[in-house]
Scaffold this motif. Structure first.
Motif, mmCIF file in Angstrom:
data_model
loop_
_atom_site.group_PDB
_atom_site.id
_atom_site.type_symbol
_atom_site.label_atom_id
_atom_site.label_comp_id
_atom_site.label_asym_id
_atom_site.label_seq_id
_atom_site.Cartn_x
_atom_site.Cartn_y
_atom_site.Cartn_z
ATOM 1 N N LYS A 146 39.689 -54.981 -70.436
ATOM 2 C CA LYS A 146 39.289 -55.904 -69.371
ATOM 3 C C LYS A 146 40.088 -55.605 -68.096
ATOM 4 N N ALA A 147 41.377 -55.318 -68.245
ATOM 5 C CA ALA A 147 42.190 -54.945 -67.076
ATOM 6 C C ALA A 147 41.662 -53.652 -66.454
ATOM 7 N N PHE A 148 41.307 -52.671 -67.294
ATOM 8 C CA PHE A 148 40.711 -51.436 -66.786
ATOM 9 C C PHE A 148 39.403 -51.727 -66.058
ATOM 10 N N GLN A 149 38.577 -52.599 -66.629
ATOM 11 C CA GLN A 149 37.286 -52.939 -66.024
ATOM 12 C C GLN A 149 37.486 -53.517 -64.620
ATOM 13 N N GLU A 150 38.432 -54.433 -64.492
ATOM 14 C CA GLU A 150 38.681 -55.050 -63.183
ATOM 15 C C GLU A 150 39.220 -54.036 -62.179
ATOM 16 N N GLN A 151 40.130 -53.186 -62.622
ATOM 17 C CA GLN A 151 40.688 -52.163 -61.733
ATOM 18 C C GLN A 151 39.614 -51.159 -61.328
ATOM 19 N N ALA A 152 38.765 -50.781 -62.274
ATOM 20 C CA ALA A 152 37.674 -49.847 -61.978
ATOM 21 C C ALA A 152 36.756 -50.423 -60.905
ATOM 22 N N LYS A 153 36.410 -51.676 -61.039
ATOM 23 C CA LYS A 153 35.543 -52.322 -60.039
ATOM 24 C C LYS A 153 36.195 -52.300 -58.661
ATOM 25 N N GLN A 154 37.481 -52.569 -58.612
ATOM 26 C CA GLN A 154 38.195 -52.542 -57.316
ATOM 27 C C GLN A 154 38.173 -51.152 -56.703
ATOM 28 N N GLY A 205 41.325 -41.637 -59.755
ATOM 29 C CA GLY A 205 42.720 -41.899 -60.116
ATOM 30 C C GLY A 205 42.907 -42.292 -61.568
ATOM 31 N N ASN A 206 44.158 -42.302 -61.953
ATOM 32 C CA ASN A 206 44.541 -42.617 -63.326
ATOM 33 C C ASN A 206 44.962 -44.072 -63.441
ATOM 34 N N GLY A 232 35.772 -48.959 -57.182
ATOM 35 C CA GLY A 232 34.405 -48.478 -57.037
ATOM 36 C C GLY A 232 33.976 -47.559 -58.162
ATOM 37 N N ALA A 233 34.670 -47.592 -59.276
ATOM 38 C CA ALA A 233 34.361 -46.745 -60.436
ATOM 39 C C ALA A 233 33.393 -47.478 -61.362
ATOM 40 N N ASN A 234 32.613 -46.707 -62.097
ATOM 41 C CA ASN A 234 31.737 -47.298 -63.101
ATOM 42 C C ASN A 234 32.080 -46.795 -64.504
ATOM 43 N N ALA A 235 33.227 -46.104 -64.619
ATOM 44 C CA ALA A 235 33.643 -45.594 -65.924
ATOM 45 C C ALA A 235 35.154 -45.388 -65.963
ATOM 46 N N VAL A 236 35.675 -45.421 -67.175
ATOM 47 C CA VAL A 236 37.037 -44.973 -67.445
ATOM 48 C C VAL A 236 36.880 -43.905 -68.525
ATOM 49 N N VAL A 237 37.245 -42.674 -68.171
ATOM 50 C CA VAL A 237 37.065 -41.533 -69.066
ATOM 51 C C VAL A 237 38.422 -41.025 -69.554
ATOM 52 N N ASN A 238 38.371 -40.193 -70.574
ATOM 53 C CA ASN A 238 39.585 -39.585 -71.133
ATOM 54 C C ASN A 238 40.615 -40.638 -71.556
ATOM 55 N N VAL A 239 40.119 -41.708 -72.172
ATOM 56 C CA VAL A 239 40.995 -42.778 -72.647
ATOM 57 C C VAL A 239 41.770 -42.289 -73.868
ATOM 58 N N VAL A 240 43.090 -42.491 -73.845
ATOM 59 C CA VAL A 240 43.959 -42.164 -74.975
ATOM 60 C C VAL A 240 44.922 -43.323 -75.199
ATOM 61 N N SER A 241 45.370 -43.458 -76.431
ATOM 62 C CA SER A 241 46.433 -44.417 -76.729
ATOM 63 C C SER A 241 47.732 -43.864 -76.182
ATOM 64 N N ASN A 242 48.608 -44.772 -75.765
ATOM 65 C CA ASN A 242 49.854 -44.340 -75.145
ATOM 66 C C ASN A 242 50.984 -45.312 -75.496
#
Length: 145
Positions: free
Chosen positions: A91-99, A63-64, A101-111
Protein backbone atom coordinates in the motif's frame (compact mmCIF):
# COMPACT_ATOMS: atom_id res chain seq x y z
CA UNK A 1 2.67 -8.72 48.22
CA UNK A 2 5.20 -11.13 46.70
CA UNK A 3 2.70 -12.80 44.36
CA UNK A 4 1.92 -9.68 42.24
CA UNK A 5 5.62 -8.96 41.82
CA UNK A 6 6.40 -12.56 40.82
CA UNK A 7 3.43 -12.66 38.46
CA UNK A 8 4.52 -9.43 36.79
CA UNK A 9 8.07 -10.71 36.36
CA UNK A 10 6.76 -13.96 34.87
CA UNK A 11 4.64 -12.04 32.35
CA UNK A 12 7.58 -9.86 31.34
CA UNK A 13 9.78 -12.93 30.86
CA UNK A 14 7.09 -14.69 28.82
CA UNK A 15 6.60 -11.64 26.59
CA UNK A 16 10.34 -11.41 25.96
CA UNK A 17 10.46 -15.07 25.03
CA UNK A 18 7.44 -14.76 22.74
CA UNK A 19 8.93 -11.84 20.84
CA UNK A 20 12.34 -13.49 20.65
CA UNK A 21 10.91 -15.91 18.07
CA UNK A 22 11.98 -14.82 14.60
CA UNK A 23 10.55 -17.43 12.27
CA UNK A 24 11.38 -16.98 8.59
CA UNK A 25 8.45 -17.62 6.26
CA UNK A 26 8.02 -17.44 2.52
CA UNK A 27 4.53 -16.29 1.55
CA UNK A 28 2.89 -16.31 -1.86
CA UNK A 29 3.17 -12.95 -3.58
CA UNK A 30 0.19 -13.68 -5.85
CA UNK A 31 -2.01 -14.70 -2.91
CA UNK A 32 -1.01 -11.55 -1.04
CA UNK A 33 -1.83 -9.36 -4.06
CA UNK A 34 -5.18 -11.12 -4.47
CA UNK A 35 -6.02 -10.57 -0.80
CA UNK A 36 -5.10 -6.91 -1.15
CA UNK A 37 -7.43 -6.55 -4.13
CA UNK A 38 -10.25 -8.53 -2.49
CA UNK A 39 -10.08 -6.46 0.70
CA UNK A 40 -9.70 -3.10 -1.06
CA UNK A 41 -6.21 -2.43 0.28
CA UNK A 42 -4.83 -2.33 -3.26
CA UNK A 43 -6.97 -0.43 -5.75
CA UNK A 44 -5.57 -1.87 -9.00
CA UNK A 45 -4.07 1.42 -10.19
CA UNK A 46 -0.55 0.08 -9.62
CA UNK A 47 0.65 -3.38 -10.66
CA UNK A 48 3.40 -5.28 -8.85
CA UNK A 49 5.97 -7.66 -10.33
CA UNK A 50 8.62 -9.69 -8.55
CA UNK A 51 12.18 -9.60 -9.86
CA UNK A 52 12.45 -12.10 -12.70
CA UNK A 53 8.70 -12.06 -13.31
CA UNK A 54 7.65 -11.07 -16.80
CA UNK A 55 5.89 -7.75 -17.19
CA UNK A 56 4.98 -5.34 -19.98
CA UNK A 57 7.79 -3.16 -21.29
CA UNK A 58 8.91 -0.33 -19.03
CA UNK A 59 8.16 2.97 -20.75
CA UNK A 60 9.69 5.14 -18.05
CA UNK A 61 11.76 4.31 -14.95
CA UNK A 62 10.82 6.56 -12.04
CA UNK A 63 13.26 5.60 -9.30
CA UNK A 64 13.71 3.01 -6.61
CA UNK A 65 11.71 2.50 -3.46
CA UNK A 66 12.05 0.52 -0.26
CA UNK A 67 9.72 0.04 2.66
CA UNK A 68 9.38 -2.17 5.68
CA UNK A 69 6.40 -2.61 7.94
CA UNK A 70 5.55 -4.62 11.01
CA UNK A 71 2.12 -5.64 12.20
CA UNK A 72 0.62 -7.04 15.36
CA UNK A 73 0.76 -10.83 15.21
CA UNK A 74 -1.10 -11.56 18.42
CA UNK A 75 -3.94 -13.98 17.79
CA UNK A 76 -3.10 -14.31 14.07
CA UNK A 77 -1.48 -17.14 12.19
CA UNK A 78 2.03 -16.35 11.00
CA UNK A 79 0.85 -16.34 7.37
CA UNK A 80 -2.06 -14.01 8.11
CA UNK A 81 0.16 -11.58 10.03
CA UNK A 82 2.80 -11.75 7.29
CA UNK A 83 0.25 -10.97 4.59
CA UNK A 84 -0.95 -7.94 6.57
CA UNK A 85 2.62 -6.67 6.94
CA UNK A 86 3.25 -7.24 3.22
CA UNK A 87 0.04 -5.43 2.28
CA UNK A 88 1.12 -2.46 4.39
CA UNK A 89 4.35 -2.28 2.38
CA UNK A 90 2.52 -2.69 -0.94
CA UNK A 91 0.00 0.00 0.00
CA UNK A 92 2.90 2.37 0.76
CA UNK A 93 4.42 1.49 -2.63
CA UNK A 94 1.05 2.09 -4.30
CA UNK A 95 0.75 5.57 -2.79
CA UNK A 96 4.34 6.49 -3.65
CA UNK A 97 3.90 5.18 -7.20
CA UNK A 98 0.83 7.36 -7.68
CA UNK A 99 2.75 10.42 -6.46
CA UNK A 100 5.50 9.67 -8.99
CA UNK A 101 3.07 9.03 -11.84
CA UNK A 102 3.98 5.32 -11.99
CA UNK A 103 1.53 2.54 -12.71
CA UNK A 104 3.81 -0.32 -11.64
CA UNK A 105 6.46 -1.42 -9.19
CA UNK A 106 8.80 -3.87 -10.91
CA UNK A 107 11.75 -5.98 -9.78
CA UNK A 108 10.30 -6.35 -6.29
CA UNK A 109 12.57 -8.29 -3.91
CA UNK A 110 12.51 -8.98 -0.19
CA UNK A 111 15.07 -6.98 1.71
CA UNK A 112 14.73 -7.99 5.38
CA UNK A 113 17.64 -6.60 7.41
CA UNK A 114 19.06 -5.38 4.08
CA UNK A 115 19.60 -8.94 2.86
CA UNK A 116 18.05 -9.49 -0.56
CA UNK A 117 15.90 -12.54 -1.12
CA UNK A 118 14.51 -13.45 -4.54
CA UNK A 119 12.05 -16.28 -4.30
CA UNK A 120 10.09 -18.05 -6.97
CA UNK A 121 6.71 -16.38 -6.51
CA UNK A 122 7.27 -15.74 -2.81
CA UNK A 123 8.43 -12.97 -0.51
CA UNK A 124 10.13 -13.26 2.86
CA UNK A 125 8.55 -12.45 6.21
CA UNK A 126 9.76 -12.75 9.78
CA UNK A 127 7.19 -13.65 12.43
CA UNK A 128 7.50 -13.46 16.19
CA UNK A 129 5.08 -13.95 19.03
CA UNK A 130 4.00 -10.31 19.00
CA UNK A 131 4.98 -8.89 15.61
CA UNK A 132 5.47 -9.91 11.98
CA UNK A 133 7.56 -7.89 9.54
CA UNK A 134 8.15 -7.57 5.82
CA UNK A 135 10.71 -5.46 3.96
CA UNK A 136 10.59 -5.01 0.20
CA UNK A 137 12.30 -2.90 -2.42
CA UNK A 138 11.44 -2.32 -6.05
CA UNK A 139 11.51 0.11 -8.95
CA UNK A 140 8.71 2.53 -9.83
CA UNK A 141 7.84 2.54 -13.50
CA UNK A 142 5.24 3.27 -16.10
CA UNK A 143 4.47 0.20 -18.15
CA UNK A 144 2.21 -0.49 -21.08
CA UNK A 145 -1.35 -1.27 -19.98
Amino acid sequence: MRFPILATLALIAAAGTAEARNTRLEISFADTLQRGADEGVLDGSVRFFLAGQGHPAVQQALGNGASSRKTNAVGKSDENACQWAALSVLKAFQEQAKQKGANAVVNVVSNYNRVEFRGDGVIECRAGGLMAGVALKGEYATIER
